[in-house]
Design a protein around this motif. Sequence first.
Motif, short mmCIF file in Angstrom:
data_model
loop_
_atom_site.label_atom_id
_atom_site.label_comp_id
_atom_site.label_asym_id
_atom_site.label_seq_id
_atom_site.Cartn_x
_atom_site.Cartn_y
_atom_site.Cartn_z
N ILE A 111 0.88 -1.17 0.00
CA ILE A 111 0.00 0.00 0.00
C ILE A 111 0.91 1.22 0.00
O ILE A 111 1.70 1.41 0.92
CB ILE A 111 -0.91 0.03 1.25
CG1 ILE A 111 -1.76 -1.23 1.33
CG2 ILE A 111 -1.79 1.27 1.23
CD1 ILE A 111 -2.60 -1.34 2.59
N TRP A 112 0.82 2.04 -1.06
CA TRP A 112 1.69 3.21 -1.16
C TRP A 112 0.97 4.43 -0.63
O TRP A 112 -0.25 4.52 -0.67
CB TRP A 112 2.12 3.44 -2.61
CG TRP A 112 2.94 2.30 -3.11
CD1 TRP A 112 2.48 1.17 -3.73
CD2 TRP A 112 4.36 2.13 -2.98
NE1 TRP A 112 3.53 0.32 -4.01
CE2 TRP A 112 4.69 0.88 -3.56
CE3 TRP A 112 5.37 2.91 -2.44
CZ2 TRP A 112 5.99 0.41 -3.60
CZ3 TRP A 112 6.67 2.44 -2.49
CH2 TRP A 112 6.98 1.21 -3.07
N LYS A 113 1.73 5.40 -0.18
CA LYS A 113 1.13 6.61 0.39
C LYS A 113 0.25 7.31 -0.64
O LYS A 113 -0.77 7.90 -0.31
CB LYS A 113 2.23 7.55 0.87
CG LYS A 113 1.68 8.77 1.55
CD LYS A 113 2.78 9.66 2.08
CE LYS A 113 2.18 10.93 2.66
NZ LYS A 113 3.19 11.85 3.13
N GLU A 131 3.56 9.58 -6.28
CA GLU A 131 4.21 9.85 -4.99
C GLU A 131 4.48 11.34 -4.82
O GLU A 131 4.84 12.03 -5.78
CB GLU A 131 5.54 9.10 -4.90
CG GLU A 131 5.42 7.63 -4.53
CD GLU A 131 4.98 7.44 -3.09
OE1 GLU A 131 5.75 7.72 -2.16
OE2 GLU A 131 3.83 7.00 -2.89
N PRO A 132 4.34 11.87 -3.60
CA PRO A 132 4.65 13.29 -3.36
C PRO A 132 6.12 13.60 -3.67
O PRO A 132 6.97 12.71 -3.63
CB PRO A 132 4.39 13.45 -1.85
CG PRO A 132 3.51 12.31 -1.47
CD PRO A 132 3.85 11.18 -2.40
N THR A 133 6.39 14.86 -3.97
CA THR A 133 7.75 15.28 -4.35
C THR A 133 8.78 14.93 -3.29
O THR A 133 9.92 14.58 -3.61
CB THR A 133 7.77 16.81 -4.59
OG1 THR A 133 6.73 17.14 -5.51
CG2 THR A 133 9.09 17.26 -5.17
N THR A 134 8.39 15.02 -2.03
CA THR A 134 9.36 14.80 -0.94
C THR A 134 9.37 13.36 -0.44
O THR A 134 10.05 13.05 0.54
CB THR A 134 9.01 15.71 0.25
OG1 THR A 134 7.64 15.46 0.63
CG2 THR A 134 9.16 17.17 -0.12
N ARG A 153 10.72 8.13 -3.59
CA ARG A 153 11.01 8.63 -4.95
C ARG A 153 12.42 8.26 -5.38
O ARG A 153 12.66 7.91 -6.54
CB ARG A 153 10.83 10.15 -5.02
CG ARG A 153 9.39 10.60 -5.06
CD ARG A 153 9.28 12.06 -5.49
NE ARG A 153 9.59 12.20 -6.90
CZ ARG A 153 8.72 12.03 -7.88
NH1 ARG A 153 7.48 11.71 -7.62
NH2 ARG A 153 9.08 12.18 -9.13
N PHE A 154 13.37 8.37 -4.46
CA PHE A 154 14.77 8.02 -4.79
C PHE A 154 14.86 6.58 -5.25
O PHE A 154 15.44 6.28 -6.30
CB PHE A 154 15.65 8.25 -3.56
CG PHE A 154 17.04 7.68 -3.70
CD1 PHE A 154 17.99 8.33 -4.47
CD2 PHE A 154 17.40 6.49 -3.07
CE1 PHE A 154 19.27 7.81 -4.60
CE2 PHE A 154 18.67 5.96 -3.20
CZ PHE A 154 19.62 6.62 -3.97
N TRP A 155 14.26 5.65 -4.47
CA TRP A 155 14.39 4.23 -4.79
C TRP A 155 13.59 3.85 -6.03
O TRP A 155 14.04 3.00 -6.82
CB TRP A 155 13.93 3.40 -3.58
CG TRP A 155 14.79 3.66 -2.38
CD1 TRP A 155 14.47 4.39 -1.27
CD2 TRP A 155 16.14 3.21 -2.19
NE1 TRP A 155 15.54 4.43 -0.40
CE2 TRP A 155 16.57 3.71 -0.94
CE3 TRP A 155 17.02 2.43 -2.95
CZ2 TRP A 155 17.83 3.46 -0.43
CZ3 TRP A 155 18.29 2.19 -2.45
CH2 TRP A 155 18.68 2.70 -1.20
N LEU A 156 12.43 4.46 -6.22
CA LEU A 156 11.61 4.20 -7.41
C LEU A 156 12.37 4.65 -8.66
O LEU A 156 12.44 3.93 -9.67
CB LEU A 156 10.27 4.93 -7.31
CG LEU A 156 9.30 4.40 -6.24
CD1 LEU A 156 8.25 5.45 -5.89
CD2 LEU A 156 8.62 3.11 -6.68
#
Length: 696
Positions: free
Chosen positions: A323-325, A423-426, A430-433
């Motif tokens: 479940i992603w944010k 995903e939100p900018t922060t 995001r880095f891992w994706l």
Amino acid sequence: MLLGRLMNFEPRRTHDEGPQDEDQDKFAQMFYELGGTEVLVRLLMFGSLFPNPYRPNRIITESEKILRLKSLVLEVLTKLTSTSVGEKVTSELMKSDDIMNYVFTLLAHPKTFINSCQLIEDMLQSKREVLDLHRINNLRSLICCLDDTQLANFCRILAVAISDLDIYENKSSLFAQNKQKRSRGFVNLRDINQELLLSIPELLPRLVKLAISKDYTPRYRGMVSELDCWMEWIENQMAEELYETQIQDDFEEFVGGISEPTTENGPMVQQQGLKMTEELVQRVEVVYILGLFLLGKHRKKVQRKLAELKLAAGLSDLFEQFIWKCQVSRHNTRHRLRGHNAACECSPEVALKIQFLRLVHSFCDHSDYKHLLLSKNELSEVKRINAKAGDLALTSLDNVNKQLMCRGSKGLLTKIVEVMKKEPTTSTFRFWLARAVESYLRGDTSYCDQVFLMRRGLLQHVASNIVEHEIRHKEILQSSFDLLGELIKFNIEAFKTFDSILNTPAKLDKFVATVNRNLVDSNMFIRSLILSLEHFTNKEKCDESYAEYAKKESKLLMYIGDFDRQLDYLYKLIKIISVQNLTQENVSCLNTTLVFLMFANRKTELPSYLQALRDEREDMLDVNGSSSVMRNFRDLLVFWQDHYLHKDKDCSALEKSSRISFSYWKKTVTTLVCEDKTELSAVISYIDPLPGDRTN
């Protein structure tokens, strides 16, 4: 009683030590000084060193009762290692290989496997040297007799034994690591341990099965986040346990590390919370270990094996469980941990998601099997694009084994992209994706894969994210630029899409300013620009319209084509690095400077670049302690030769990503470091001796 004296039963609101912690520490010191550790070791080893009188070659079989006792001994020793006498306790345990070998055998018993693993992990972490797994008696037999839960638990020990960082004294400096690698007597125990483990045929299949099994966490219909599911599960569990008070120890069901007292001198009862947490941690460790196997010198072999074991399809199915944010509605209320803000993503599953994405990254990195991350219909789409790719076409797409691919209409790659776009900018993820998708593109530039991802809006999303937001997280910015660099390299359609995103002077200025403000993070993107410019303007590779577009229409290519700007980038990239501060993160800056100069060398313009670099920049001295820009650059080039021309270094990645033969990389560096001061293409001819300059 001992265990109770070393445990804290008070609820904690902060991480600060309370009076109970001090009491435990005083007790531990007194216990050690009175020879308590020695007594515990005698209890632990009892029965293990005595031959069986009826069967001379067999050790005495230990009863369940004795094993329960030994599990408590292991736990007490582990608690002692975390106190002020921890180092002394550990060194006492490490005196003899017999103790280590015996504790390893306890990994195979249900009552002792968790506590023995914890103690071994603490013992290994306290040592500077990596454990050579060949020192463990009958390791192969031990691994074969572990059940799935015990094997997953055992991965905690393997993580210490095959981690690449643990073999180096300096964890970041490439110069120090190279020096250690070249030193006499250095043995890369990571590779030796990996070789031993990979020779056990059933190990990888079992690890893959454990990694991709789906039933592992609480899920409730209608819950909007992982944390909500966990909070619901905890509440249900507490409600159940409230009416199931157990006065006596669970002798029959006892499992060390899970059966624990809840009060001092209380009964040892299985704690469901510990059981669930242990299962989740074990899953994380298994996924982490698979990723470590993909980092060693056996990477290609492991990639092939994992592909054959249908890892890609399994990970794609497992991804559906997360479940992603981004899936949380703004109007839903979410649980959050005490003291954490509303944007917090903490949940017990964060570590699993990160290790999952790291595994995807390592599986795809320069891999022949990356297209297994697609579904069958997506592969057909990629093949249709590839048919129009010209000299950038791939020849390997017909070799993809469809039986090993992702099931359903969407493959894992598409699922990752869809999550990333929401995903939100922060977001931490995001880095891992971005890293996972970038590793899919890395290697031989693949036009068809670039277009496939552009059709899913990835280029538009990542570039717009940089233009429209102030990204402060260095890691997110770096992964975004690296991904952009791979998406646009040698692809004229990608540059035209970029032009449509940077459609106003303000947007172009904002993007360029972000690039210039974060050169270490954006240097791979700059490298892609210069590589693409040279590709499009090469008459042998592209027709005239490409060169016309690059020189007169493309905002980014016209920007990077300016000589003074190239010189400015060269100076800044050389200035921010030195031999002493080179790491795996910033060594790419050195390779980017070489890309500029290799093209200059091809056009016999190397002296012009070096002269301009000296004339215009030599007045700005002191480059991280070096006496001049040119001197610092030459030192870096000498390091480059030592780092990349060593026999254990695989340099194919440099060749594939740049489409410049590695022999030309070597030739250009050799020219630059030439010691003949009359050679105008040699850096040394632009270095003036300074007054009082030391020769070191």
